[in-house]
Design a protein around this motif. Structure first.
Motif, short mmCIF file in Angstrom:
data_model
loop_
_atom_site.label_atom_id
_atom_site.label_comp_id
_atom_site.label_asym_id
_atom_site.label_seq_id
_atom_site.Cartn_x
_atom_site.Cartn_y
_atom_site.Cartn_z
N PRO A 4 -17.78 -9.95 -39.90
CA PRO A 4 -16.83 -10.74 -39.11
C PRO A 4 -17.03 -10.52 -37.62
O PRO A 4 -17.63 -9.51 -37.19
N GLU A 5 -16.53 -11.43 -36.83
CA GLU A 5 -16.61 -11.26 -35.38
C GLU A 5 -15.64 -10.16 -34.95
O GLU A 5 -14.47 -10.16 -35.35
N ILE A 6 -16.12 -9.22 -34.17
CA ILE A 6 -15.31 -8.07 -33.76
C ILE A 6 -14.94 -8.22 -32.29
O ILE A 6 -15.82 -8.37 -31.43
N PRO A 7 -13.66 -8.18 -31.97
CA PRO A 7 -13.25 -8.33 -30.57
C PRO A 7 -13.61 -7.10 -29.74
O PRO A 7 -13.91 -6.03 -30.29
N LYS A 8 -13.56 -7.24 -28.44
CA LYS A 8 -13.83 -6.13 -27.53
C LYS A 8 -12.59 -5.27 -27.31
O LYS A 8 -12.68 -4.08 -27.02
N GLU A 32 -17.25 1.60 -31.27
CA GLU A 32 -18.43 1.26 -32.05
C GLU A 32 -18.76 2.42 -32.97
O GLU A 32 -18.70 3.58 -32.57
N ASN A 41 -11.15 -2.48 -39.73
CA ASN A 41 -10.09 -3.33 -39.17
C ASN A 41 -8.81 -3.02 -39.96
O ASN A 41 -8.60 -3.51 -41.06
#
Length: 366
Positions: A4-8, A32, A41
Motif C-alpha cells: 500500500p501507499e505509505i504516507p510521510k 522506515e 499500520n
C-alpha cells in the motif's frame, strides 16, 4: 498483495507532560523499517493501567522517568505494510495482521529466553516506554517477535489480549490452580480482571470468586464468576478479617486455592494471603504505584504452617499470547470494551485514575 501507499506523516498520541494526566495528539514522521523489522499500520490499541503508570511516573519499578514526547501504548493491532531487509525467513507478508505487546522485542539469547520465559527477557524493549508505542498509526516491530492475529477475530477485540489477556492467562497458569478449584480474582471488573474471570471459569474450569467495587458486579458475574464480593461492604480497619471470613465461607469453608491480584491497590495485597487455604498461592500481577509496600500478612510463620506461596507474574511469553488469542477465536473469552478516538485519551486516563472504568478502552487510530 501489492504494497500500500505509505504516507510521510502520521497521527500519534504523546505524553506531553509526564508526571501528570496529560496527552496530546501530534503529527510525527512515519518510520522506515530497519534490518529485521516490519512497518505496521496500526488500526487499534488497547489502553492499559500500565500506560497510566508510565505516563504519571508513579511506577517505582521502572528505572527512569518517562521522557516528554513519549508515544505510549503496548496493545497495538494492524497490518504489515512494509518489510525491512533480513525479514525473508520470518514468513510475514504484506497485509498480514500482527500485534505489538508490552515486551515489543526480546533478545532470544538470555537465560529467560532460553527457558521460554521471553516475557522477562533481560534485554527486552518495552513498548511505550523509551520505545515508541502503539498510540500511533504506524509502528515498527521485529519480524521475529510480532504476534500473529488469527482470522475470525476483530482487531479491536484482539488488542487487549496482547497485554491484559496474556498477562492474566500466564498468571492463572502460575497459580497452579486445577479444574474445580477455587480462585479469587481481585479487581475482577477491571481490564485485566474481567478477562481473568473468563479464562479461569470458561477456559480452565476453575471456580471463581470475583472481588471489586459493587458497580462492577454485573460485569463480573456475566464474565463467569460463581460469586461476587463487593469490597465496599467490608470494613477497612479489621485487617481484612471480615473479607477473609466471607471468602472462606464461599470456598468450602477452607479458603481459595489461589488468589490472583489484578488490581494495583496495596490494600488488595494486604488482604490476599488470608483468603488462601493450605497449599494456596497468591499471584502478584497489578504493580502498585508510588513506593512499594510489602504484603503485610506474608509472614514466614503463617506461610510455613499453611504451606502457602507468593509468586509474581509479569506478562506472558510469545506462545502464551498466541494461546490467549486462540481462546478469543474459539469464543471462550470476549473483551468487554468501548471504543474511543485518540483525542479522548486524557479523559480515559482520568476515568482510570478515579477507578470508574469497567473492562477496557480501545483506541480507534484512524
Amino acid at each position: 498483495m501489492a504494497a500500500p501507499e505509505i504516507p510521510k506523516k502520521q497521527k500519534a498520541v504523546i505524553y506531553d507532560q509526564p508526571g501528570t494526566i496529560s496527552t496530546k495528539v501530534v503529527e510525527l514522521d512515519v518510520p522506515e523499517p530497519g534490518n529485521g523489522e516490519v512497518l505496521i499500520n496500526l488500526t487499534h490499541s488497547g489502553v492499559c493501567h500500565s500506560d497510566y503508570g508510565v505516563m504519571t511516573n508513579t511506577w517505582a519499578v521502572l528505572p527512569a522517568p518517562t521522557q516528554a514526547g513519549q508515544v505510549g501504548g503496548h496493545e497495538g493491532v494492524g497490518k504489515v505494510v512494509a518489510l525491512g531487509p533480513g525479514t525473508e525467513s520470518s514468513g510475514l507478508k504484506i497485509g498480514d495482521r500482527v500485534g505489538i505487546k508490552w515486551v515489543s522485542s526480546a533478545c532470544g539469547n538470555c537465560g529467560p529466553c532460553f527457558a521460554g520465559a521471553d516475557g522477562v527477557c533481560f534485554n527486552q524493549k518495552i513498548s511505550g516506554y523509551y520505545t515508541p508505542g502503539t498510540f500511533q498509526q504506524y509502528a515498527l516491530g521485529p519480524a521475529n517477535y510480532v504476534t500473529p492475529i488469527p482470522d475470525g477475530v476483530s482487531s479491536a477485540e484482539a488488542a487487549p489480549m496482547l497485554c491484559a489477556g496474556v498477562t492474566v492467562y500466564a498468571a492463572l497458569k502460575r497459580s497452579n490452580a486445577r479444574p474445580g478449584q477455587w480462585v479469587v480474582i481481585s479487581g475482577a471488573g477491571g481490564g485485566l480482571g474481567h478477562i481473568a474471570v473468563q479464562i479461569a471459569s470458561r477456559g480452565m474450569g476453575l471456580r471463581v470468586i470475583g472481588i471489586d467495587h459493587g458497580s462492577k458486579a454485573e460485569l463480573v458475574r456475566s464474565s463467569g464468576a460463581e460469586h461476587f464480593v463487593d469490597i465496599t461492604q467490608f470494613p477497612k480497619d479489621d485487617q481484612g478479617a471480615a473479607l477473609k471470613a466471607r471468602v472462606h465461607e464461599l470456598a468450602d469453608g477452607l479458603g481459595a486455592h489461589a488468589v490472583v491480584v489484578c488490581t494495583a491497590a496495596n490494600a488488595a495485597y494486604a488482604q490476599a494471603l488470608p483468603m488462601l487455604r493450605f497449599n494456596g498461592t497468591v499471584v502478584c500481577v497489578g504493580v502498585p504505584e508510588h513506593e512499594p509496600q510489602p504484603i503485610a500478612s506474608a509472614t514466614p510463620g503463617s506461610m510455613i504452617l499453611q504451606h502457602q506461596t507468593v509468586t509474581g507474574s509479569a506478562v506472558g511469553s510469545r506462545i502464551e499470547a498466541i494461546e490467549t488469542l486462540n481462546f478469543l477465536k474459539r469464543g471462550i473469552i470476549k473483551t468487554h470494551y468501548r471504543m474511543e478516538k485518540m483525542d479522548k485519551l486524557t479523559e480515559v486516563f482520568q476515568e482510570m485514575a478515579e477507578g470508574k472504568l469497567q473492562g477496557r478502552v480501545v483506541l480507534d487510530l484512524s
